[in-house]
Design an enzyme around this catalytic site. Structure first.
Site, PDB file in Angstrom:
ATOM      1  N   ASP A 347       0.829  -1.254  -0.006  1.00 38.93           N
ATOM      2  CA  ASP A 347       0.078   0.025   0.034  1.00 38.93           C
ATOM      3  C   ASP A 347       0.968   1.277  -0.099  1.00 38.93           C
ATOM      4  O   ASP A 347       0.757   2.060  -0.749  1.00 38.93           O
ATOM      5  CB  ASP A 347      -0.805  -0.001   1.257  1.00 38.93           C
ATOM      6  CG  ASP A 347      -2.040   1.045   1.000  1.00 38.93           C
ATOM      7  OD1 ASP A 347      -2.441   1.103   0.041  1.00 38.93           O
ATOM      8  OD2 ASP A 347      -2.733   1.410   1.943  1.00 38.93           O
ATOM      9  N   ASP A 425      -9.699  -2.085   3.381  1.00 34.24           N
ATOM     10  CA  ASP A 425      -9.303  -1.255   4.771  1.00 34.24           C
ATOM     11  C   ASP A 425     -10.449  -2.093   5.708  1.00 34.24           C
ATOM     12  O   ASP A 425     -10.168  -1.768   6.906  1.00 34.24           O
ATOM     13  CB  ASP A 425      -9.779   0.127   4.886  1.00 34.24           C
ATOM     14  CG  ASP A 425      -9.051   0.861   3.924  1.00 34.24           C
ATOM     15  OD1 ASP A 425      -7.504   0.483   3.702  1.00 34.24           O
ATOM     16  OD2 ASP A 425      -9.239   1.983   3.184  1.00 34.24           O
TER      17      ASP A 425
END
Length: 517
Positions: A347, A425
């Site tokens: 990420d 997430d």
């Protein structure tokens, strides 16, 4: 869903990233009629008045027959002291602004047939431009011409918008409730699986066909394939976006069926079975399948209708995340640490590092998550005589939860504004929460200490994410906060209870299951 499809979907769900949209209002009048339209501007480049009364008014000159990449054919006295509107494309925003400024224009509007993006330039170019610059929709200009003709007076202003919006609370509740429900579902499945093992029922994985990640090499390959898939989407976005949409429709319909079927079992809803040509069918399953497929089809057909389709996208997204947490099983805490750490590096790399390697300075993650219009100007034509028809909305990857901003002030002009949170997430830390919930079953923990503590850690991590986002005014990669919060909390609980060895390697029951023939 086979492993290859899982990798494609899992790559997509970690793409979501919030990007600030700086929207304002274009007020047009002729002294008798007033009308307002959407505009997009760069706040650091073009500060606008917060009220209509404080905004300066300029007569508008329509030069959409030119791109204004140079001053050829334009007489300065025509635009001197006036607002100027030209077509977007071919050359940079700053180049158009410099030319307009040299001609004496006091304001520059760029009419766009494509998705409006925040105008930007190199830092050195900001200081050379001293006039306001903003983008407007070309179709809005056509509408204004029909209403006002050529006698148009314009003002630009941007009412203040609260950073703290109630939609953030709704988004937080969606994330925390989804992770908690996923952990509870995994706990129930693990209890059934353990009962099957203790009763000598054979392969305990037969119930759901779960995918178990128990090899570090397998995890590394998994993340490596995700990286390759992300790069493919970067280079072939216009093709693969439809592949992801199709996969999402199929996967979310299947996930919604699985969730609703489990709910029916919990509430004790019976079913009627019947046979057709020696094939036994369940009436409940047929009804649920029809409902779930219909919802997925409706979403697929109306996916660009922002006013209401977000409800179906969130419903399908919640079901998708729940089913993913139930289906993917991490065998021990070591695998959890490896997977979550690699995804954190993944990420951070694709958000913060790749801008140094891309031509336009925009990260690969943002460009893939937001579509081809995120990168700025991509017009290929060298001249514009008659503007083309407005293009259809660019496709976006359906990998985010979306909740409309309740306090947004320009909903009807610029489209609905949303608070968003990527599926990744929820799912990535949710896999750790699911492992903690399963581990509670394996050690017969009645107070569910691992599950509860990991849920609290997730809640604190998501609150920290939103807090940093509000303070910085920028979207945040949530894994940067969620991964440390959840991993450290789980390790601390295991260390305090002196169960780190079991927690790290998995219980005896788990190891026997993985090595069974």
């Amino acid at each position: 869903m086979d492993t290859a499809v899982r990798i494609v979907v899992f790559t997509a769900i970690v793409l979501a990233s919030q990007v600030n949209c700086q929207e304002g209002i274009l007020h047009i009048s002729n002294g008798v009629i007033d009308k307002e339209y959407c505009l997009v501007y760069n706040q650091s480049w073009t500060p606008l008045s917060q009220t209509l009364d404080a905004a300066l008014q300029y007569p508008l000159v329509n030069l959409t027959s030119t791109l204004l990449c140079d001053a050829t054919g334009i007489q300065p006295e025509v635009v001197n002291g006036k607002a100027l509107v030209v077509m977007r494309g071919v050359c940079d925003f700053s180049q158009k602004a410099v030319v307009a400024q040299s001609l004496g224009a006091t304001l520059l509007l760029l009419a766009s047939n494509t998705t409006l993006i925040t105008p930007s330039a190199n830092v050195s170019e900001y200081s050379s431009v001293h006039i306001p610059l903003a983008l407007m929709r070309y179709r809005d200009l056509l509408d204004a011409q029909q209403v006002f003709g050529e006698n148009m007076q314009v003002k630009l202003y941007a009412p203040p918008q609260s950073k703290i919006d109630p939609s953030i609370v709704v988004m937080l509740l969606i994330a925390v409730v989804t992770v908690t429900l996923g952990g509870c579902w995994c706990r129930a499945c693990e209890r059934d699986r353990l009962d099957c093992v203790l009763e000598g029922g054979g392969d305990s994985k037969a119930e759901g066909g779960d995918l178990f990640l128990y090899s570090p090499l397998k995890v590394i390959i998994f993340v490596g394939l995700m990286s390759g898939m992300l790069l493919l989407m970067y280079f072939f976005y216009n093709i693969l976006v439809y592949v992801i949409i199709a996969i999402f429709c199929l996967a979310s319909a299947s996930a919604l069926f699985s969730c609703l079927d489990a709910v029916m079992d919990v509430i004790g809803c019976g079913t009627v079975s019947f046979s057709i040509k020696n094939c036994k069918l369940s009436l409940r399953s047929l009804v649920l399948a029809a409902v779930c497929i219909s919802i997925a089809v409706v979403w697929g057909v109306y996916r660009n209708e922002d006013s209401w389709i977000w409800i179906l996208q969130d419903l399908l997204g919640i079901a998708f995340c729940l089913n993913f947490m139930k289906t993917i099983s991490l065998s021990n805490f070591k695998i959890c640490v490896i997977l979550l750490s690699l995804l954190l590096v993944y990420d951070v790399f694709f958000v913060f590092i790749t801008p140094f390697f891309t031509k336009n300075g925009v990260s690969i993650m943002v460009q893939v998550a937001l579509g081809p219009d995120a990168a700025g100007e991509r017009t290929q034509s060298n001249m514009v005589e008659v503007p083309a028809e407005p293009q259809a909305p660019s496709e976006k990857l359906p990998v985010v939860m979306r909740v409309p901003r309740f306090s947004a002030w320009a909903l009807n002009m610029c489209g609905m504004q949303f608070s968003i949170l990527g599926f990744g997430d929820i799912i990535v830390p949710g896999l750790l929460v699911a492992y903690c919930s399963r581990f509670d079953v394996r050690i017969n923990s009645r107070n569910k200490v691992y599950f509860i503590s990991s849920c609290i850690a997730y809640l604190l991590g998501i609150i920290m994410t939103f807090a940093v986002m509000l303070l910085s005014g920028m979207g945040q990669p949530a894994l940067l906060y969620l991964v440390p919060f959840t991993l450290i909390t789980a390790a601390a609980v295991a260390g305090y209870r002196k169960e780190m060895r079991q927690f790290w390697t998995g219980t005896t029951y788990e190891r026997e299951e993985l090595t069974a023939p």
